[in-house]
Design a protein around this motif. Structure first.
Motif, mmCIF file in Angstrom:
data_model
loop_
_atom_site.group_PDB
_atom_site.id
_atom_site.type_symbol
_atom_site.label_atom_id
_atom_site.label_comp_id
_atom_site.label_asym_id
_atom_site.label_seq_id
_atom_site.Cartn_x
_atom_site.Cartn_y
_atom_site.Cartn_z
ATOM 1 N N MET A 14 0.722 -1.295 -0.085
ATOM 2 C CA MET A 14 -0.021 -0.135 0.064
ATOM 3 C C MET A 14 0.717 1.135 -0.502
ATOM 4 O O MET A 14 0.079 2.404 -0.139
ATOM 5 N N THR A 15 2.264 1.095 0.448
ATOM 6 C CA THR A 15 2.508 2.515 0.715
ATOM 7 C C THR A 15 3.695 2.429 -0.492
ATOM 8 O O THR A 15 4.951 2.330 0.005
ATOM 9 N N SER A 16 4.138 1.340 -1.518
ATOM 10 C CA SER A 16 4.476 0.960 -2.222
ATOM 11 C C SER A 16 4.972 2.354 -3.149
ATOM 12 O O SER A 16 4.102 2.686 -3.340
ATOM 13 N N ASP A 48 6.293 -2.023 -0.048
ATOM 14 C CA ASP A 48 6.433 -0.843 1.013
ATOM 15 C C ASP A 48 7.283 -1.489 2.074
ATOM 16 O O ASP A 48 7.803 -2.459 2.528
ATOM 17 N N GLY A 76 1.530 3.515 -3.706
ATOM 18 C CA GLY A 76 0.162 2.931 -3.404
ATOM 19 C C GLY A 76 -0.367 2.210 -4.425
ATOM 20 O O GLY A 76 -1.899 2.213 -4.024
ATOM 21 N N ALA A 85 2.242 7.660 4.375
ATOM 22 C CA ALA A 85 2.563 6.103 3.662
ATOM 23 C C ALA A 85 3.967 5.700 3.711
ATOM 24 O O ALA A 85 4.950 5.501 3.457
#
Ligand code: ATP
Ligand code: ATP
Ligand code: MG
Ligand code: MG
Lengths: 412, 277, 311, 381, 381
Positions: E1-3, E28, E63, E153
């Motif tokens: 989700m935070t890539s 992530d 994300g 994030a």
């Protein structure tokens, strides 16, 4: 000169001269007199400076305050000159005039009033005779079937008629306050005659600025205001930048109460329009004690005097003579200026009209703001402007004048 | 939501910018346009109408008059005054910023307090002194009062400036064998050029337009400066507004040019005065 | 390379050292002398002599005048016109602060943001300050002219005849009209001052705030404005001092009138000295002016220090 | 002729004494580095020698002559400032010539000297430029050039490299070393708070301390050759200041002491021998053991003597070497610096061997116990 | 989700392209460091991710969602600036709360989050202070706190330590590492030009290059784990950038190449084996041999294979190790970093042994020849 003391060899004697003429032609006339003086007096040189109207007073004042006045200077005579006389800074011309009786007798006697103090004469009339007259746009009058009024009531009718046509009756530019003062002076003169003012000003017994004459004059002035007698903005317009004349030129206003110098100003400024103007004397006031032929103004204004600090008073007087001799009179006439000398032949209809008025006048009242001591003159101008602004009553104005006059008197 | 308010402020900036552009330039355009009209036009046409023919006659008349003399006088007085202001105030600023002596801060306060003296108070005494020194009606009469009245603010700006010159430079010069006088002449003075140009431009503008002293201390046309000229023209041409406005334009033009060239410097230079209150 | 050098003798050291110390001692005097001398002659001496004259009744001509003690000061205390003038100065000051400074700030922000053409804008915005007061007087007397001026002209053209005014002739409006022009003239100066301060505003802070989701408006109100507060204080003080001794435009536009509606202390003093020939009383007004300005400056410095928040 | 002697020098600013009891002798041609934490007075000391700062009390001599009251420009010193202090409005040439001009050196002499200096420093093509048109390294060379042309007896440097990035720093360091080689008779004093620089350049390091200690112990914590300070620190301050990461300090108690050395016991029980003289102390006295991270060598399995056992909390790999963090309180760090990469952490404590000669012992005052033998440096051939 | 993914991203300022052909994937919770020389575009890249700078072309995803045109405040990123960019007139509390207020977070929620962050960072007692009343380290913590409260994030750091002194730098580095541990799901991107910092912190290093090369070779010189970059540099730029002192580069010619590796000959005649694949090249091809100073080990007398012989020109002793300068041209340095002190220089050339696995070969374009085996890291137990 940019460098002080540069350029003159030791044997050149310099006379400085200040006046408040800035019109090119007028300056030429003056310079002509000076040139002739220089030619007649080798070794002398006249340094002349010319200043614009209002600030000249400041300048002269500072110069005298510093005891560094120019050798010869112009003034309006009256109060301010008297201040200088009182502090011994002006040369008494009486002895010189007595030595040259024919020269002196050329002038109309009334022309010395403004420069006479305790029976001594301190100046010579050097410019034009200027009296307050009402200048009007002949075309506008004709278009609207109006003839120049002779009485105050008729004037008020004219005012009403012009109002109807959406033409402002009078153009007035009263930022500097003296133009508005003319109305008051004329009214007071017509109502009470010259003595009322003289008594009040001299603090003679019974004389007072609270005299009913002044109150009545104030009331009538305010009547004129209320009747819509003045073009919009009259208390804020600047005479010096032509605030009032523009109204005349554009036909938005029909009349202006102004000194007769206005003729030449208009001729210089707007030659086309000059053909359209006529003039008539300030109307009479029914039941007034003053003679309707009286005029307000000065004869020969400006006046030229010699400062006591001048190194060469004799030469200076000779210069004065050159500036007011017959050649000067003639030149001045070409420039539409009438020096107050007897038997002057004038072709110009305006000027001859003015000459006639002056000749017929039983009294020539000097403008108040020049006649009165300076501080009092300020109060006079202030209160008149306020009267015109309808922000004080004539009674209040009179009271303020009287109080100031009393204070002035006690401090002297 | 966030998107919108962002855009709104984006939009309001140019709108405000243009509005103010109108407020400052319209009067000026009025001056320029009117100066190209004939006198007659000003009575017959509406004031804000464009000139019928963009005529330069008024300008020619003004320039053929004594305008150039006045321009030269102004340039002369302002140049000398500004040079003196720069020298005198930078010297004082250096002493106040860097030299140690008793009453340093008190003196700085006093000098800066000179900004509050009402200038008209000085007219009469200054006039007297000028006459006494035989400078009356020379352009040199103006220089003393011009320099003196400009000093407080100039010293203020330059002192702030010189305080920012790195101490190491002073020390390097000390090692190189300079005394206080050389340190000033060789290091501080040349290094304060941004501050000095601010002071020069700012005072140049103020003095270029100075009227009262010029009026009181000079009298003949040969010594008249430009603001006096505007005043004189006003008397001479009375209601000839177009010609007067031509004079106004001509007397402002040199300043516009100088400012256009020096404006970056003045903005940067004002930092010294503006950051430390 | 050798590091040999002809070493100065010990007495040589001492001599040059002594010369150096002497230079150090006299340096402050030498550097300050010209400035102090000029200020003494052209500011302090006139100030003091004006204070001395405030105890004299004198028309400024001839010699001396009479010593009258506090008479002038008593007169001043009762002179409603003087106090009215002072009030006008205060009005001018207050309006200048609330009108000039905010507009100047906004303009500075506009210039700071407007990357395109900001150089030419900076010049155009600066025009008013480049014109002399005498010229501005001529210009605005024309613009305000109730009969011929463009303001009333445009208003009546727009069918707003009832909005037209006698801008300089109406005592209720004259002061406001003049203040408007004074503001117009001086806003550019403060604009430059603020612009200088803004250009030192760290770019990172704007960026941090944008990351924090602050709008342009928030950035202006919450960040840039506080950053300007030191400059604002300086500017306010300058405005105050300037307004309290203001003369030029009022003198050329209205001369203090009509009916003294725009009289300020400086024009009143000028008139008293140069028109009424009352040098003594004029000096009293001048001295009073000086004291009033000094008091106001000190008070406002104190007050602004009290409200100073650390930046 | 270029030696510098300070006798009992003291410096106070108003009531604050920042330098106290400075006795120092810098020999002809020696390269001396003033090292110490920020604010300890390094710059002040240097500036006193330069004459920019007055000496509050004590004697300052250069080449034997008392210089306390001699003008800076006449002390035959030249200084290179931290930010170079080049005159921004002068060209490189003018910068270098300025001091000579002040001294009324003849024009052609000036030109000659500047040319030679510019050649030495390879800045001939830059002579017409202004400082702001130069890179950091070039500026520094000009600053050095300005010093060289004056042919000084003493070169003073105040952190001349601290504004440069790492790569340039190493490079410029070499140039300063070259300068020392080119002017063998001039003494050099160099201020830094970077120990790498100090170690690389110095013939002698003067390590200053700051704070309260100055008044009780004097400002100079230790002075001597770099290796002397590294291997034989006189006190805990010196030991902790030199070396990166810092020396590990471990509380120990004295077990016994004899002419061979001392034996101490760690809180965790391990016994360590240290070749120092602790005979004045009685057994059980609390001491501090100092071991540098690079001297904590992972012990081969089974090693039992002279080991310290610690749990590895975390690892930082730098490719060339790795740091093993052996303490979880960041305020009392204990680190081992091991060669190459360490990718996995062992469970439980790990044993590190420490050479006796790499151990230091400090008493309660922080003074090092006297070392018995000197066997740390070796000749390499 | 935070890539974070960058696809073919490019950035130009006007006509100048500063970033070119950026393809990058940050997983992530990964700690990614952008490293590179000054001016190479590190900050620009970071600022594009933050949304402060526009993306000229290409795709930026956070994300998975395309973010090119999303407002900075809505990207769920938080940034710590080089000089912290704290709001000077707001208290610490207000500084941290500012972003939340803008997002209309409820008051008590703001207070809670700030409290927690302040506690984590141990700045609770400072909440009422203004930034200028804080020390450098405290300011930095506040800047981090301001980032934390936004629960982003992605954390972005732009050289957050470059304003600190060396000691504080090491300390704050640990705190940032702790932050990474405390927020395991947030990705972190960290810009620096200090390789020590990069090595110490990074899961992945993205090494950027600058200059002309950008347009021909793309901006990313190499990306990978720190040890990958250290041991397996893909090109000469990477090899030279990482490690201090820099890798030594020596001109060699290829003798022969096979599946076991390549054999090269130095100008001075020594033969060196390198386990890289050079089979595409013909014998006699000019190559560059790269050896790190720390891998130049003094050879025991008699060693003959895999040695490089050099004259020692000068020595710098640092106590822990010494630098031997093996070249007299400062522009093409050759250095050996040896353990302990070296006090005397031997006459004549000295032999250094280099492990084959510590050698690198670069072709004429500066690209590394592919490595054959991977045997450099070892597990430590
Ligand atoms: N002019 C001064 N007046 C008062 N105190 C001073 C002055 N100059 C320096 N100090 C104080 O003297 C001490 C030593 O300062 P100095 O500049 O010599 O330190 P330093 O060791 O050079 O530090 P750094 O490594 O930060 O440059 C400091 O505590 C400083 O505050
Ligand atoms: N607004 C801009 N306009 C034009 N060029 C810019 C702008 N911002 C940056 N640059 C240029 O882009 C390049 C990259 O700049 P950037 O600040 O990203 O470098 P950096 O790697 O962060 O360097 P440093 O380590 O010095 O911070 C530089 O050459 C810079 O000159
Ligand atoms: Mg220092
Ligand atoms: Mg950057």
């Amino acid at each position: 000169s940019i460098l002080p003391l540069a350029g003159y060899s030791q044997d050149v004697k310099t006379l400085t001269s200040w006046d408040l003429q800035t019109q090119e032609d007028t300056v030429k006339v003056i310079r002509n007199g000076m040139d002739r003086f220089e030619a007649a007096n080798p070794g002398f040189k006249v340094e002349d400076s010319h200043f614009a109207n209002d600030a000249y007073k400041t300048k002269l004042k500072i110069a005298f305050g510093a005891d560094e006045a120019p050798c010869i200077f112009s003034s309006w005579g009256g109060g301010p000159l008297r201040e200088y006389i009182k502090s011994d800074q002006v040369v008494d011309l009486t002895p010189y005039l007595d030595e040259n009786p024919e020269f002196k007798d050329r002038f109309m006697p009334a022309s010395f009033t403004a420069v006479t103090y305790e029976d001594h004469i301190y100046g010579l009339p050097a410019e034009t005779s200027a009296v307050g007259v009402i200048i009007y746009n002949k075309e506008l009058f004709a278009e609207n079937d109006i003839t120049p009024p002779e009485t105050w009531d008729e004037l008020m009718d004219v005012v009403a008629q012009l109002q109807e046509k959406n033409i402002a009756p009078f153009a007035l530019a009263n930022k500097t306050k003296w133009p508005g003062s003319m109305y008051f002076v004329y009214l007071a003169d017509r109502i009470g005659g010259p003595e009322t003012f003289l008594n009040a000003a001299e603090r003679a017994p019974g004389g007072s600025f609270e005299d009913p004459t002044f109150i009545k004059a104030g009331e009538m002035l305010q009547d004129l205001v209320k009747a819509g007698g003045f073009a919009r903005g009259y208390n804020g317009l600047d005479y010096d930048i032509g605030g009032s004349r523009r109204l005349l030129y554009s036909g938005r206003a029909a009349m202006e109460l102004m000194g007769t110098w206005e003729f030449s100003t208009i001729a210089n400024e707007n030659p086309d329009f000059a053909d359209k103007i006529g003039f008539f004397p300030f109307p009479s006031v029914e039941g007034g004690k003053g003679d309707p032929n009286n005029v307000v103004g000065t004869l020969g204004d400006n006046f030229i005097s010699i400062a006591s600090s001048c190194e060469y008073p004799d030469a200076a007087f000779d210069l004065l003579m050159h500036l007011t001799d017959d050649i000067a009179v003639e030149k001045k006439l070409e420039d539409n200026g009438i020096m107050p000398v007897k038997n002057l032949e004038v072709d110009d209809p305006f000027l001859s009209g003015v000459m006639d008025m002056v000749a017929d006048a039983p009294s020539v009242q000097l403008w108040y703001d020049q006649e009165l001591p300076p501080a009092l003159a300020e109060v006079h101008k202030d209160t008149t402007q306020q009267l015109l602004g309808l922000s004080i009553t004539p009674e209040e104005a009179a009271a303020a004048m009287e109080a100031a006059a009393k204070a002035q008197d006690s401090s002297n | 939501m966030a998107h919108r308010s962002f855009k709104l402020s984006r939009l309001s900036i140019p709108v405000l910018g243009l509005f103010w552009l109108a407020v400052t330039t319209l009067p000026f355009l009025f001056v320029v346009f009117t100066s190209m009209k004939t006198l007659q036009e000003t009575y017959t046409n509406p004031v804000w109408a464009l000139p019928e023919s963009f005529s330069l006659d008024n300008y020619i008349r003004v320039i053929e008059g004594s305008y150039l003399t006045y321009l030269r006088n102004s340039a002369f007085v302002i140049t000398i005054s500004v040079i003196l202001i720069v020298i005198v105030s930078s010297m004082a600023a250096y002493a106040l910023a860097r030299l140690k002596f008793r009453f340093n801060t008190a003196l700085f306060g006093l000098i800066v307090a000179g900004m509050i003296v009402p200038l008209h108070v000085t007219l009469v005494p200054v006039y007297l002194m000028t006459r006494a020194m035989g400078l009356y009606d020379t352009l040199f009469a103006l220089i003393g009062p011009y320099v003196a009245t400009s000093l407080p603010v100039s010293i203020f700006i330059l002192t702030e400036f010189m305080r920012q010159v790195p101490r190491e430079l002073e020390e390097a010069a000390l090692l190189d064998g300079c005394g206080p006088f050389k340190i000033f002449a060789k290091i501080f003075f040349p290094l304060s050029t941004p501050g000095i140009s601010t002071v020069a431009i700012y005072n140049g503008i103020m003095l270029w337009n100075e009227f009262v002293f010029a009026y009181v201390l000079t009298s003949s046309p040969e010594t008249r400066t430009l603001p006096l000229a505007v005043w004189e023209f006003q008397g001479q041409y009375a209601a000839d507004i177009p010609t007067i406005l031509a004079v106004v334009t001509l007397s402002t033009l040199p300043l516009i040019i100088v400012y256009a060239i020096g404006q970056e410097r003045i903005v940067n230079g004002m930092m010294a005065g503006s950051l430390k209150g | 390379m050798s590091s040999a050098e002809i070493a100065p003798t010990e007495s040589g050291h001492r001599q040059s050292s002594r010369r150096f110390r002497r230079a150090q001692k006299v340096a402050p005097f030498v550097f300050l002398a010209p400035a102090v001398l000029l200020l003494l002659v052209f500011l302090l001496y006139p100030l003091v002599s004006s204070f001395r004259l405030s105890f004299v009744s004198w028309n400024g001509l001839g010699d001396g005048g009479d010593f009258v003690g506090f008479q002038n000061w008593v007169r001043l205390a009762h002179d409603t016109l003087f106090w009215r003038s002072a009030l006008h100065n205060i009005l001018l000051a207050v309006f200048s602060v609330v009108v000039q400074l905010p507009i100047a700030v906004v303009l500075a922000v506009v210039l700071d943001e407007a990357s395109k053409g900001s150089r030419i804008l900076k010049i155009l915005y600066f025009l008013p300050l480049l014109m002399s007061s005498v010229a501005l007087g001529v210009l605005f007397k024309n613009i305000y002219d109730p009969n011929f001026g463009p303001i009333n002209g445009i208003l009546s053209e727009l069918g707003l005849y009832s909005w037209t005014q006698d801008w300089l002739g109406d005592p209720r409006l004259a002061l406001a009209s003049v203040i408007a022009v004074v503001s117009w003239q001086y806003i550019p100066f403060y604009m430059v001052l603020f612009l200088a301060a803004l250009s030192s505003f760290p770019r990172e802070i704007t960026e941090a705030a944008r990351l924090d989701g602050a709008s342009g408006r928030t950035i202006f109100w919450r960040l840039k404005l506080p950053h300007l507060q030191g400059t604002f204080r300086t500017a306010a003080l300058l405005v105050l001092i300037g307004s309290m001794r203001y003369f030029d435009l009022i003198y050329v536009m209205t001369g203090g009138g009509p009916e003294n509606a725009s009289e300020v202390m400086a024009t009143y003093m000028y008139r008293t000295v140069f028109a009424s020939f009352e040098l003594g009383y004029g000096s009293t007004i001048a001295s009073a002016m000086f004291f009033i300005i000094m008091a106001i400056s000190i008070v406002s410095l104190r007050v602004s220090q009290r409200f100073e928040t650390e930046v | 002729m270029t030696s510098i002697t300070l006798n009992n020098v003291e410096k106070s600013f108003g009531k604050v004494t920042v330098l106290h009891d400075i006795d120092l002798m810098i020999e002809d041609g020696e390269f001396c580095v003033f090292l110490g934490p920020s604010g300890c007075g390094k710059s002040t000391l240097l500036r006193m020698i330069a004459g920019i700062e007055t000496v509050t009390s004590g004697d300052l001599r250069i080449g034997g002559e008392r210089m306390n009251d001699v003008l800076p420009s006449e002390r035959r010193v030249a200084m290179v400032f931290q930010n170079y202090a080049l005159y921004p409005h002068m060209s490189v040439y003018e910068n270098m010539a300025f001091g000579l001009k002040q001294a009324k050196t003849p024009k052609d002499e000036i030109a000659k000297r500047v040319q030679i200096a510019a050649k030495t420093l390879q800045i001939e093509p830059l002579l017409e430029r202004r400082p702001k048109e130069l890179s950091g390294g070039q500026r520094q060379r000009v600053a050095i050039g300005r010093a060289i042309v004056r042919q000084p007896a003493v070169f003073l440097f105040d952190e001349p490299l601290s504004n440069l990035d790492a790569a340039l720093r190493v490079h410029m360091r070499t140039e300063i070393a070259n300068l020392h080689r080119d002017f063998p008779h001039a003494s050099m004093i160099y201020v830094t708070h970077d120990q790498t620089e100090a170690m690389a350049l110095a013939d002698k390091i003067v390590l200053l301390r700051s704070g309260e200690d100055v008044l009780t112990k004097g400002s100079i914590a230790q002075s001597g050759s770099p290796l002397e300070l590294y291997h034989r620190p006189k006190n805990r301050f010196v030991a902790g200041f030199l070396g990166s990461p810092s020396m590990n300090f471990l509380p120990v108690t004295l077990v016994n002491a004899n002419t061979e050395g001392a034996t101490v016991r760690l809180a965790s029980g391990e016994i360590i021998d240290v070749p120092v003289d602790a005979r004045t102390l009685s057994a059980g006295a609390p001491l501090t053991l100092g071991v540098r991270p690079e001297h904590m060598v992972p012990a081969p399995p089974g090693t039992d003597t002279q080991v310290i056992r610690k749990v590895v909390h975390s690892i930082e790999n730098f490719g060339e070497h790795s740091y093993l963090y052996l303490s979880d309180t960041p305020d009392e760090p204990c680190i081992a610096k091991v060669a190459d990469d360490v990718l996995e952490t062992a469970e439980g404590p790990v044993a590190f061997r420490v050479r006796p000669s790499a151990c230091h012992l400090f008493d309660a005052n922080g003074d090092a116990l006297p070392y018995l033998a000197d066997a740390t440096s070796r000749t390499f051939a």
